[in-house]
Enzyme design. Structure first.
Site, PDB file in Angstrom:
ATOM      1  N   SER A   1     -25.697  33.779  -5.780  1.00 38.48           N
ATOM      2  CA  SER A   1     -25.833  32.556  -6.622  1.00 38.48           C
ATOM      3  C   SER A   1     -24.282  32.137  -7.008  1.00 38.48           C
ATOM      4  O   SER A   1     -23.325  33.034  -7.403  1.00 38.48           O
ATOM      5  CB  SER A   1     -26.550  32.847  -7.725  1.00 38.48           C
TER       6      SER A   1
ATOM      7  N   LYS B   1     -23.304   9.823  -4.513  1.00 41.40           N
ATOM      8  CA  LYS B   1     -24.174   9.433  -5.976  1.00 41.40           C
ATOM      9  C   LYS B   1     -23.209  10.116  -7.127  1.00 41.40           C
ATOM     10  O   LYS B   1     -23.805   9.894  -8.311  1.00 41.40           O
ATOM     11  CB  LYS B   1     -25.386  10.513  -5.807  1.00 41.40           C
TER      12      LYS B   1
END
Length: 649
Positions: free
Chosen positions: A345, A413
């Site tokens: 991660s 975005k």
């Protein structure tokens, strides 16, 4: 009657079918010989002379033996190819020579020109009968689709031959844009102008159009599809020229036309020096390597010979699949590029540090992110942790490890976002901008672009699945628009943009014109040979509309915008690449950023979504939420508080 006889012949075993062929060939050679004598002597009288037939009686066994040796009777008539004409011609040539020699040696009254006439007639009859039977047997008992082949070039002709040998499609006509081909006959099919497609569909009752133009550019395919997509037929295509040349596919392997092939533009050839600048001979790390953009970055990176490619991915399955794919490619090429698949991660600083330090990472392409707007709206805290603090972890460890170039994959975005996902990516940009301002030696840049065609969670796979299920196809709003780009083009431009960076650059990819999602849905329905119609949220068709698959408008989801933008400011500057622009955007200094991140982290620890939204809106992100909080934990907390009030706790 004819159908019954044909099916009866098809039901015979192989030996009896060959016997029928031999008897038929004997009859054909007898007729050809008799016709040759009559044509030469202009009289039927010589046929009454038994010595005339003696010549043929001796010739027939020689001819049949020759046909057998040539494999004449091994071919299955319904699958016989046009090459059989060559075998017929050779066999008949031997038969005619035998006829001539027998006539001369036995001094029979057969004129010397008769074997020549006989050869011509026998070739036409033996070959012609087989082609006719091939057509008859090849179609009997089949419920075939009648198809029009668009493209009469080499691929179209090869496709016709493949379909003639198959059992599903019957070619009825060619269509081609080239005026010099129009009006010509190719293997018995007429080539027509594209202007006649609609009339041809009615004339032949065709229900499929097959595109046989594998080397056509995307703009050419777009123009063709504009002609045919509103016609009541299914449109399919053969594989692309690269797959055909490499042997990965055959002309006869048909597939539905991919909407991705039609929306993307013709790519600009990449600049080799830019593609290789941050890759060749270097240790390259791609985070989110198993995702749509990350995996394509890896495919293109190995084309430019890095020393080592580190695949960083949280999903074990995605990492395994990509690792296997790339290893197969490298093995085929005989390449010695080192692949390092790491599960991890980006929020784990210890593992990130170990990876960068031990492998000596020089270039990082950071594509790992939670990117689906509704999912991040429902999981605000984890979205921010991954997209913002994960980026901060990577940035800090990249500086510590002396990474040369760090390229953040951003999104349109991030511009004036109304959702947390977009705001989190704008915050990630601020992290990179602040790092660039510290002049650490690592060159930080950001590449901002819109949707990529066919990515996981994209509307296109979802629309396809909905069409296959019979509908409805769900669109949130009739006026919603999005920018689209193909995954290979986006990855190629990201690599080139990163190579042009000087530090703190915000690159914006030229996405072309935005596309209405409703138009996209309609095109996908029509590509399947179906007619779309529109309904309201209640599923009732709008007045006067009928069709096969409904397009239903469901309303905008939380955080969803009607349209996206690529620039926060008004100005962008061109680079020397025609599809890469650079923008000057507002940034935060390192100290101000640290304060903001500390406040965000403290709010994340207590799951305070309301405070998080206020902090993000106060930062230079342009974040202006236009819907209530949709975080699922926050909603559940509020629901339980209401329940406690109701019971008087």
């Amino acid at each position: 009657m004819i159908e019954r006889m044909t099916l009866g012949l098809l039901g015979l075993d192989r030996g009896r079918k060959r016997l029928v062929q031999v008897i038929a060939d004997i009859a054909i050679m007898m007729v050809s010989f008799a016709a040759a004598m009559v044509l030469r002597l202009e009289s039927f009288a010589p046929l009454a002379d038994p010595s005339i037939w003696l010549a043929l009686a001796v010739t027939l066994p020689i001819s049949l033996y020759t046909f057998i040796r040539l494999g004449f009777y091994r071919a299955v008539i319904r699958y016989i190819s046009l090459r059989a004409a060559q075998t017929v011609a050779i066999g008949v040539l031997f038969s005619a020579v035998a006829l001539f020699l027998v006539s001369q040696l036995l001094n029979l009254p057969v004129p010397r020109s008769v074997p020549v006439i006989y050869a011509l007639l026998a070739t036409c009859l033996l070959g012609g009968i087989r082609m006719v039977m091939r057509r008859v047997f090849g179609r009997t008992g089949r419920d075939q689709h009648k198809v029009i082949i668009y493209g009469a070039g080499a691929s179209g002709r090869q496709l016709q031959r493949s379909l003639d040998e198959g059992e599903e499609y019957t070619p009825v006509a060619f269509v081609d844009d080239a005026p010099e081909l129009q009006g010509a006959d190719i293997s018995g099919l007429r080539v027509h102008s594209p202007d006649h497609i609609e009339a041809l569909l009615t004339l032949y009752r065709a229900d499929v159009i097959l595109l046989a133009m594998p080397s056509a550019s995307r703009s050419q395919r777009q123009a063709i599809m504009t002609r045919v997509e509103k016609l009541p037929v299914r449109v399919q295509t053969i594989p692309g020229v690269a797959d055909l040349v490499s042997g990965r596919a055959r002309v006869s392997e048909l597939r539905d036309v991919a909407i991705e092939d039609l929306l993307g533009r013709d790519p600009v050839p990449p600049e080799p020096e830019l593609m290789a600048a941050n890759i060749r001979g270097k240790v390259v790390m791609v985070t989110g390597a198993g995702g749509s953009i990350g995996s394509e970055l890896c495919r293109q990176i190995i084309d430019h010979e890095p020393q080592t490619l580190i695949l960083w991915e949280l999903s074990e399955l995605a990492l395994y699949s990509l690792d296997m794919e790339l290893r197969e490619q490298l093995e085929l090429r005989g390449s010695n590029i080192r692949l390092v698949p790491l599960i991890g991660s980006v929020q784990n600083p210890g593992r990130v540090e170990a990876a960068m330090q031990r492998f000596g990472v020089q270039t990082v392409y950071h594509a790992a992110a939670y990117k689906h707007v509704p999912m991040v709206e429902h999981n605000v805290v984890e979205g921010l942790r991954n997209n913002v603090f994960g980026t901060k972890t990577l940035v800090d460890q990249a500086i510590a490890a002396g990474v040369e170039a760090f390229i953040l994959i951003s999104t349109d975005k991030a511009v004036r976002p109304t959702n947390v996902m977009g705001a989190s990516k704008r915050l990630a940009e601020l992290v990179c901008q602040a790092a660039a301002a510290r002049n650490t030696g690592t060159v930080f840049s950001m590449v901002r672009f819109g949707n990529v065609l066919g990515s996981s969670g994209s509307v296109i796979p979802r629309f396809r699945a909905q069409v296959e299920a019979g509908g409805p196809v769900t669109v949130t709003h009739p006026e919603i628009t999005r920018y689209f780009m193909t995954i290979p083009e986006a990855a190629q431009l990201v690599i080139q943009a990163g190579a042009m960076a000087k530090g703190g650059d915000v690159f914006v990819l030229d996405m072309g014109e935005p596309i209405r999602i409703a138009d996209l849905a309609e095109r996908i329905v029509r590509l399947c040979g179906l007619e779309p119609y529109h309904t309201g949220p209640d599923g009732v068709a709008l007045q006067g509309e009928t069709g096969d698959v409904a397009i239903t408008y469901t309303g905008l989801r939380p955080g969803e915008k009607l349209y996206e933008e690529l620039l926060i400011g008004e100005a962008s500057q061109p680079t020397h690449h025609p599809r890469i622009l650079t923008a000057t955007e507002q940034s935060l200094g390192p100290d101000a950023l640290e304060t903001l991140l500390d406040n965000l982290l403290s709010a994340c620890k207590v799951q305070d979504v309301a405070r998080l939204r206020k902090l993000i809106a106060a930062a230079p992100t342009g974040y202006r939420p236009d819907s209530a909080i949709a975080d699922l934990l926050w909603e559940e907390s509020g629901r339980q508080a209401e329940l406690r009030l109701e019971v008087g706790e």
